[in-house]
Write a protein that holds these residues in place. Structure first.
Motif, PDB file in Angstrom:
ATOM      1  N   MET A 185       1.113  -1.255   0.120  1.00  0.00           N
ATOM      2  CA  MET A 185      -0.055   0.020  -0.012  1.00  0.00           C
ATOM      3  C   MET A 185       0.815   1.309  -0.031  1.00  0.00           C
ATOM      4  O   MET A 185       1.708   1.323   0.691  1.00  0.00           O
ATOM      5  N   LEU A 186       0.361   2.080  -0.885  1.00  0.00           N
ATOM      6  CA  LEU A 186       1.106   3.554  -0.729  1.00  0.00           C
ATOM      7  C   LEU A 186       0.298   4.412  -0.226  1.00  0.00           C
ATOM      8  O   LEU A 186      -0.858   4.879  -0.498  1.00  0.00           O
ATOM      9  N   ILE A 187       0.889   5.165   0.754  1.00  0.00           N
ATOM     10  CA  ILE A 187       0.233   6.091   1.526  1.00  0.00           C
ATOM     11  C   ILE A 187       0.801   7.482   1.206  1.00  0.00           C
ATOM     12  O   ILE A 187       2.023   7.743   1.571  1.00  0.00           O
ATOM     13  N   LEU A 188      -0.126   8.467   0.641  1.00  0.00           N
ATOM     14  CA  LEU A 188       0.497   9.743   0.423  1.00  0.00           C
ATOM     15  C   LEU A 188      -0.300  10.781   1.267  1.00  0.00           C
ATOM     16  O   LEU A 188      -1.583  10.534   1.414  1.00  0.00           O
ATOM     17  N   THR A 189       0.371  11.911   1.585  1.00  0.00           N
ATOM     18  CA  THR A 189      -0.354  13.158   2.143  1.00  0.00           C
ATOM     19  C   THR A 189      -0.298  14.113   0.994  1.00  0.00           C
ATOM     20  O   THR A 189       0.801  14.552   0.659  1.00  0.00           O
ATOM     21  N   ARG A 190      -1.565  14.797   0.771  1.00  0.00           N
ATOM     22  CA  ARG A 190      -1.652  15.479  -0.422  1.00  0.00           C
ATOM     23  C   ARG A 190      -2.440  16.891   0.081  1.00  0.00           C
ATOM     24  O   ARG A 190      -3.312  16.615   0.959  1.00  0.00           O
ATOM     25  N   ALA A 191      -1.918  18.053  -0.666  1.00  0.00           N
ATOM     26  CA  ALA A 191      -2.834  19.101  -0.149  1.00  0.00           C
ATOM     27  C   ALA A 191      -3.865  19.344  -0.816  1.00  0.00           C
ATOM     28  O   ALA A 191      -4.123  18.574  -1.666  1.00  0.00           O
ATOM     29  N   ALA A 192      -4.855  20.066  -0.194  1.00  0.00           N
ATOM     30  CA  ALA A 192      -6.099  20.309  -1.173  1.00  0.00           C
ATOM     31  C   ALA A 192      -5.927  20.799  -2.549  1.00  0.00           C
ATOM     32  O   ALA A 192      -4.767  21.506  -2.628  1.00  0.00           O
ATOM     33  N   ASN A 193      -6.704  20.478  -3.270  1.00  0.00           N
ATOM     34  CA  ASN A 193      -6.799  21.050  -4.735  1.00  0.00           C
ATOM     35  C   ASN A 193      -5.345  20.418  -5.443  1.00  0.00           C
ATOM     36  O   ASN A 193      -4.781  21.213  -6.261  1.00  0.00           O
ATOM     37  N   SER A 194      -5.010  19.207  -5.264  1.00  0.00           N
ATOM     38  CA  SER A 194      -3.883  18.639  -5.759  1.00  0.00           C
ATOM     39  C   SER A 194      -4.401  17.395  -6.469  1.00  0.00           C
ATOM     40  O   SER A 194      -5.429  16.821  -6.181  1.00  0.00           O
ATOM     41  N   THR A 195      -3.785  16.620  -7.495  1.00  0.00           N
ATOM     42  CA  THR A 195      -4.146  15.527  -8.060  1.00  0.00           C
ATOM     43  C   THR A 195      -2.922  14.427  -8.153  1.00  0.00           C
ATOM     44  O   THR A 195      -1.930  14.942  -8.338  1.00  0.00           O
ATOM     45  N   ILE A 196      -3.550  13.279  -8.456  1.00  0.00           N
ATOM     46  CA  ILE A 196      -2.573  12.118  -8.602  1.00  0.00           C
ATOM     47  C   ILE A 196      -3.090  11.546  -9.883  1.00  0.00           C
ATOM     48  O   ILE A 196      -4.325  11.352 -10.233  1.00  0.00           O
ATOM     49  N   ILE A 197      -2.322  11.212 -10.833  1.00  0.00           N
ATOM     50  CA  ILE A 197      -2.729  10.517 -12.017  1.00  0.00           C
ATOM     51  C   ILE A 197      -2.102   9.212 -12.037  1.00  0.00           C
ATOM     52  O   ILE A 197      -0.891   9.058 -12.017  1.00  0.00           O
ATOM     53  N   LEU A 198      -2.989   8.209 -12.386  1.00  0.00           N
ATOM     54  CA  LEU A 198      -2.250   6.719 -12.695  1.00  0.00           C
ATOM     55  C   LEU A 198      -2.499   6.326 -14.056  1.00  0.00           C
ATOM     56  O   LEU A 198      -3.411   6.745 -14.777  1.00  0.00           O
ATOM     57  N   ASN A 199      -1.317   5.882 -14.585  1.00  0.00           N
ATOM     58  CA  ASN A 199      -1.339   5.760 -16.058  1.00  0.00           C
ATOM     59  C   ASN A 199      -0.757   4.167 -16.164  1.00  0.00           C
ATOM     60  O   ASN A 199      -0.215   3.331 -15.078  1.00  0.00           O
ATOM     61  N   ASN A 200      -0.872   3.696 -17.273  1.00  0.00           N
ATOM     62  CA  ASN A 200      -0.118   2.207 -17.564  1.00  0.00           C
ATOM     63  C   ASN A 200      -0.780   1.214 -16.851  1.00  0.00           C
ATOM     64  O   ASN A 200      -0.069   0.150 -16.085  1.00  0.00           O
ATOM     65  N   ILE A 201      -2.096   1.392 -16.531  1.00  0.00           N
ATOM     66  CA  ILE A 201      -2.782   0.241 -15.702  1.00  0.00           C
ATOM     67  C   ILE A 201      -3.487  -0.792 -16.799  1.00  0.00           C
ATOM     68  O   ILE A 201      -4.277  -0.049 -17.767  1.00  0.00           O
ATOM     69  N   TYR A 202      -3.360  -1.942 -16.649  1.00  0.00           N
ATOM     70  CA  TYR A 202      -4.109  -2.715 -17.598  1.00  0.00           C
ATOM     71  C   TYR A 202      -4.960  -3.807 -17.159  1.00  0.00           C
ATOM     72  O   TYR A 202      -4.753  -4.065 -15.791  1.00  0.00           O
ATOM     73  N   ASP A 203      -6.032  -4.226 -17.552  1.00  0.00           N
ATOM     74  CA  ASP A 203      -6.914  -5.393 -16.926  1.00  0.00           C
ATOM     75  C   ASP A 203      -6.145  -6.707 -17.478  1.00  0.00           C
ATOM     76  O   ASP A 203      -5.038  -6.704 -17.699  1.00  0.00           O
ATOM     77  N   GLU A 204      -6.863  -7.598 -16.935  1.00  0.00           N
ATOM     78  CA  GLU A 204      -6.408  -9.209 -16.967  1.00  0.00           C
ATOM     79  C   GLU A 204      -6.050  -9.688 -18.505  1.00  0.00           C
ATOM     80  O   GLU A 204      -5.324 -10.514 -18.608  1.00  0.00           O
TER      81      GLU A 204
END
Length: 61
Positions: A1-20
């Protein structure tokens, strides 16, 4: 598990995610807002549900 602390009005983008089957699920964008609120933008083929709802459906206590 990755735990992050982010400020309000910020964004994380996940790419390169594939299905089975090796198909790309596209870009997943997670937006963080004030008061512990988040927004998730993803392809409609991706189900986004709260874990406690799944637990209720499975009868997990």
């Amino acid at each position: 598990m990755l735990i992050l602390t982010r400020a309000a009005n910020s964004t994380i983008i996940l790419n390169n995610i594939y299905d089975e089957y090796g198909n790309s699920l596209g870009r997943i964008e997670i937006n963080f807002f004030k008061e512990n609120r988040i927004g998730i933008e993803a392809d409609k083929s991706i189900d986004i549900v709260r874990a406690e709802i799944l637990d209720d459906e499975r009868g997990v206590t």
